[in-house]
Design an enzyme around this catalytic site. Structure first.
Site, PDB file in Angstrom:
ATOM      1  CD  GLU A   1     -85.111 -36.311  12.499  1.00 37.39           C
ATOM      2  OE1 GLU A   1     -85.369 -37.532  12.534  1.00 37.39           O
ATOM      3  OE2 GLU A   1     -85.968 -35.453  12.278  1.00 37.39           O
TER       4      GLU A   1
ATOM      5  CB  CYS B   1     -81.746 -44.322  12.977  1.00 42.86           C
ATOM      6  SG  CYS B   1     -82.498 -43.734  11.463  1.00 42.86           S
TER       7      CYS B   1
HETATM    8  P1  NAD Z   1     -71.676 -40.161  14.842  1.00 44.70           P
HETATM    9  O1  NAD Z   1     -70.610 -40.736  15.743  1.00 44.70           O
HETATM   10  O2  NAD Z   1     -71.429 -40.039  13.397  1.00 44.70           O
HETATM   11  O3  NAD Z   1     -72.082 -38.757  15.492  1.00 44.70           O
HETATM   12  C1  NAD Z   1     -73.070 -37.943  14.940  1.00 44.70           C
HETATM   13  C2  NAD Z   1     -72.550 -36.545  14.824  1.00 44.70           C
HETATM   14  O4  NAD Z   1     -72.337 -36.006  16.115  1.00 44.70           O
HETATM   15  C3  NAD Z   1     -71.207 -36.450  14.098  1.00 44.70           C
HETATM   16  O5  NAD Z   1     -71.260 -35.414  13.142  1.00 44.70           O
HETATM   17  C4  NAD Z   1     -70.226 -36.147  15.202  1.00 44.70           C
HETATM   18  O6  NAD Z   1     -69.115 -35.395  14.779  1.00 44.70           O
HETATM   19  C5  NAD Z   1     -71.089 -35.334  16.125  1.00 44.70           C
HETATM   20  N1  NAD Z   1     -70.553 -35.264  17.477  1.00 44.70           N
HETATM   21  C6  NAD Z   1     -69.859 -36.198  18.154  1.00 44.70           C
HETATM   22  N2  NAD Z   1     -69.535 -35.750  19.373  1.00 44.70           N
HETATM   23  C7  NAD Z   1     -70.026 -34.503  19.472  1.00 44.70           C
HETATM   24  C8  NAD Z   1     -70.033 -33.495  20.482  1.00 44.70           C
HETATM   25  N3  NAD Z   1     -69.461 -33.701  21.661  1.00 44.70           N
HETATM   26  N4  NAD Z   1     -70.653 -32.341  20.230  1.00 44.70           N
HETATM   27  C9  NAD Z   1     -71.259 -32.129  19.042  1.00 44.70           C
HETATM   28  N5  NAD Z   1     -71.299 -33.022  18.039  1.00 44.70           N
HETATM   29  C10 NAD Z   1     -70.679 -34.192  18.257  1.00 44.70           C
HETATM   30  O7  NAD Z   1     -72.966 -40.975  14.953  1.00 44.70           O
HETATM   31  P2  NAD Z   1     -73.631 -41.657  16.178  1.00 44.70           P
HETATM   32  O8  NAD Z   1     -73.997 -40.649  17.210  1.00 44.70           O
HETATM   33  O9  NAD Z   1     -72.897 -42.875  16.592  1.00 44.70           O
HETATM   34  O10 NAD Z   1     -74.945 -42.098  15.365  1.00 44.70           O
HETATM   35  C11 NAD Z   1     -75.603 -43.204  15.649  1.00 44.70           C
HETATM   36  C12 NAD Z   1     -76.909 -42.860  16.304  1.00 44.70           C
HETATM   37  O11 NAD Z   1     -77.630 -41.980  15.461  1.00 44.70           O
HETATM   38  C13 NAD Z   1     -77.786 -44.049  16.530  1.00 44.70           C
HETATM   39  O12 NAD Z   1     -78.395 -43.948  17.780  1.00 44.70           O
HETATM   40  C14 NAD Z   1     -78.823 -43.916  15.441  1.00 44.70           C
HETATM   41  O13 NAD Z   1     -80.035 -44.552  15.751  1.00 44.70           O
HETATM   42  C15 NAD Z   1     -78.943 -42.438  15.323  1.00 44.70           C
HETATM   43  N6  NAD Z   1     -79.438 -42.026  14.015  1.00 44.70           N
HETATM   44  C16 NAD Z   1     -80.651 -41.423  13.941  1.00 44.70           C
HETATM   45  C17 NAD Z   1     -81.185 -41.078  12.704  1.00 44.70           C
HETATM   46  C18 NAD Z   1     -82.526 -40.414  12.576  1.00 44.70           C
HETATM   47  O14 NAD Z   1     -82.812 -39.905  11.509  1.00 44.70           O
HETATM   48  N7  NAD Z   1     -83.352 -40.375  13.597  1.00 44.70           N
HETATM   49  C19 NAD Z   1     -80.454 -41.343  11.564  1.00 44.70           C
HETATM   50  C20 NAD Z   1     -79.219 -41.930  11.684  1.00 44.70           C
HETATM   51  C21 NAD Z   1     -78.712 -42.264  12.917  1.00 44.70           C
END
Ligand code: NAD
Length: 517
Positions: free
Chosen positions: A218, A252
């Site tokens: 997602e 998102c």
């Molecule tokens: P975040 O920094 O909270 O990371 C998401 C998750 O990934 C966290 O639990 C984090 O611990 C984990 N993570 C980080 N590094 C990792 C690694 N090396 N290996 C495994 N897991 C790891 O959030 P983010 O990534 O900054 O989220 C923002 C993005 O998420 C945006 O692009 C947004 O559009 C997208 N998003 C999508 C949805 C959807 O439903 N499609 C919903 C919310 C956010």
């Protein structure tokens, strides 16, 4: 609020093994037990709504209204909907009648996948953690929930509350950052659901590939809005701006940029400005208490401010920032061009670039020149305009005259396409994601009276019998569908011309015969 305690790395193997034992105990096989866990989850939310609201305020500066509308009540609705429907969704399904197969009693059993991993992000740290968890439990799986370290108040509250409400041999929270996530991804899961950015998604996909683990991604991206001058302008401006300001743009499916006809930009900007003034009427504007969310981390603040500082567009309103409180005012920027800093990546913050285009064709071409977005919005009163945009683009969702709230609409899948992700969740889509559709037949001995020809020794008579099973094809096509349609069209005109000619001939003959008589 307790500090976020990371799960010791050496505990993670044990947690994984305990959940495997919990799953294998068969505890979640009866729907009644799944419903019990789901109801416990619903009460976790209900009993602790004040603390959850406070955690959202602490992590994201969330105003209570946003906390309740977008997370607490959205999560309760999702869990309750899952609770009410799980028995129906889990029922085995019989395929439609088939002359060849019905006698073998074909059936699809909905069985759990096993022990699943849910990695959730900071921006909706409750809804995007507990919604998928409800789906995983409903489908009968044990689960590890890995919340985001960037939203520590919510992650630690979940780690405290989940063991109080849910069985610890079925659900565990693992908290931490990259080392803990990496350790989790080293293990074998039966499904992984990852919500977050595409860079980490590639790491997750590579880890899943190691065990051929099924994966739901997602993700996000730049969700465009296409404006038709024939729209309800005040409503469009209000809904677009709301979609952008809610959670300070860290959504998102937030509108990422607006494509507006060049000749309509002034009018659109004026409407957006008046929506902004109506949202934040006091002298403090969006910095008034409980009016508006804050950016999650100092790094995220710097990234968004950097995009804004480097734009070549003109700021229409907003633009104020405060590093200490991670405040970035809702900001609209007009006359933004392709190649601008604001078009270089998903903004994921409260800045709204407006990109002028000539017309809808240029808007469609612009969208198609970029990655498939998670959502595509169109504001128009004209059904043909909406259809033209939807039929000529690709996106996770295609939404007319609304923003953001489609993600919570019951019965609709929430998921992306291309770089915005794959797979879907919420409601039955979430249940199906965590379910294996197990095909089954139960064939009687007498079937061999019909299908006995399959057994060696192979003979000419058996081959003849097998050929009787060849399906009958519809008539050979006259040509590709468009050509067929054209020939039908010509056929109709030919028929009409034929009728007119006959009628003309008859009238002439009648006239001649009446004159001669
Ligand atoms: P975040 O920094 O909270 O990371 C998401 C998750 O990934 C966290 O639990 C984090 O611990 C984990 N993570 C980080 N590094 C990792 C690694 N090396 N290996 C495994 N897991 C790891 O959030 P983010 O990534 O900054 O989220 C923002 C993005 O998420 C945006 O692009 C947004 O559009 C997208 N998003 C999508 C949805 C959807 O439903 N499609 C919903 C919310 C956010």
């Amino acid at each position: 609020m307790p500090e976020l305690v990371y799960t010791p790395l050496e505990d993670i193997d044990k947690i994984h093994a305990e959940l495997r034992t919990g799953f294998q105990s068969g505890k979640l096989k009866p729907i009644a037990y799944r419903k019990y866990q789901l109801l416990q989850l619903a009460y976790l939310v209900k009993d602790n709504s004040k603390r959850l609201e406070e955690a959202l305020a602490k992590d994201l500066g969330r105003p209570p209204l946003e906390g309740h509308f977008l997370e607490i009540s959205a999560t309760l609705t999702e869990v309750t909907n899952t609770y009410c429907n799980v028995a129906k969704w889990a029922k085995p399904e019989k395929p439609g009648f088939s002359l060849n197969w019905t006698v073998m009693r074909p059936i699809v059993y909905k069985v759990p996948k096993g022990v699943v991993l849910i990695i959730s992000p900071f921006n909706y740290p409750m809804y995007l953690a507990l919604g998928p968890l409800a789906a995983a439990l409903a489908a009968g799986n044990a689960a590890v929930l890995k919340p985001s370290e960037s939203s520590p108040a919510m992650s630690s509250l979940l780690a405290e509350l989940i063991p109080k409400y849910l069985d610890s041999d079925l659900v565990r929270v693992v908290n931490g950052a990259v080392p803990e996530s990496t350790k989790l991804l080293d293990l074998q899961w039966d499904h992984i659901m990852y919500t977050g950015g595409y860079r980490v998604a590639k790491i997750v996909a590579a880890a899943a590939a190691k065990y051929l683990t099924p994966l739901t991604l997602e993700l996000g991206g730049k969700s465009p809005v296409i404006i038709d001058p024939d729209c309800d302008l005040a409503m469009a401006a209000r809904r677009i701006l709301w979609g952008k300001v809610v959670n300070a743009g860290q959504t998102c499916v937030a509108p990422d940029y607006i494509l507006v006809p060049r000749s309509f930009q002034d009018k659109f900007v004026a409407a957006l400005k008046s929506a902004y003034e109506s949202f934040y009427p006091g002298p403090e504007g969006p910095s008034a208490p409980e009016a508006y969310s804050r950016i999650i981390t100092p790094q995220a603040f710097k990234r968004i401010k950097g995009l804004l500082d480097n734009t070549k567009g003109s700021v229409v309103f907003g633009g104020e920032t405060d590093e200490a409180s991670k405040f970035i005012a809702p900001t609209a920027v007009r006359d933004v061009k392709e190649g601008d800093s604001l078009m270089s990546e998903e903004i994921f913050g409260p800045v709204l670039p407006i990109v002028p285009v000539e017309n809808v064709d240029e808007a469609i071409a612009f969208v198609n020149a970029h990655d498939h977005p998670l959502a595509l919005y169109v504001f128009s009163q004209n059904p043909e305009f909406k259809a033209k945009v939807f039929n000529n683009t690709q996106s996770g969702a295609a939404v007319a005259n609304e923003t953001v709230i489609h993600t919570a609409a019951e019965g609709l899948p929430f998921g992306g396409v291309g770089t915005s992700g794959y797979g879907a969740h919420t409601g039955k889509y979430g249940f199906d994601t965590f379910t294996h559709f197990r095909a089954s037949l139960d064939s009687s001995s007498w079937i061999d009276k019909i299908l006995g020809f399959r057994y060696p020794p192979y003979t000419k008579a058996k081959l003849k019998a097998s050929l009787k099973l060849l399906p009958r094809l519809p008539a050979r096509p006259a040509g590709p569908p468009s050509a067929t349609a054209r020939s039908k069209w010509w056929g109709k005109w030919f028929f009409l011309a034929f009728v007119v000619a006959i009628a003309g001939g008859l009238t002439k003959r009648l006239k001649t015969s009446s004159r001669s008589s």
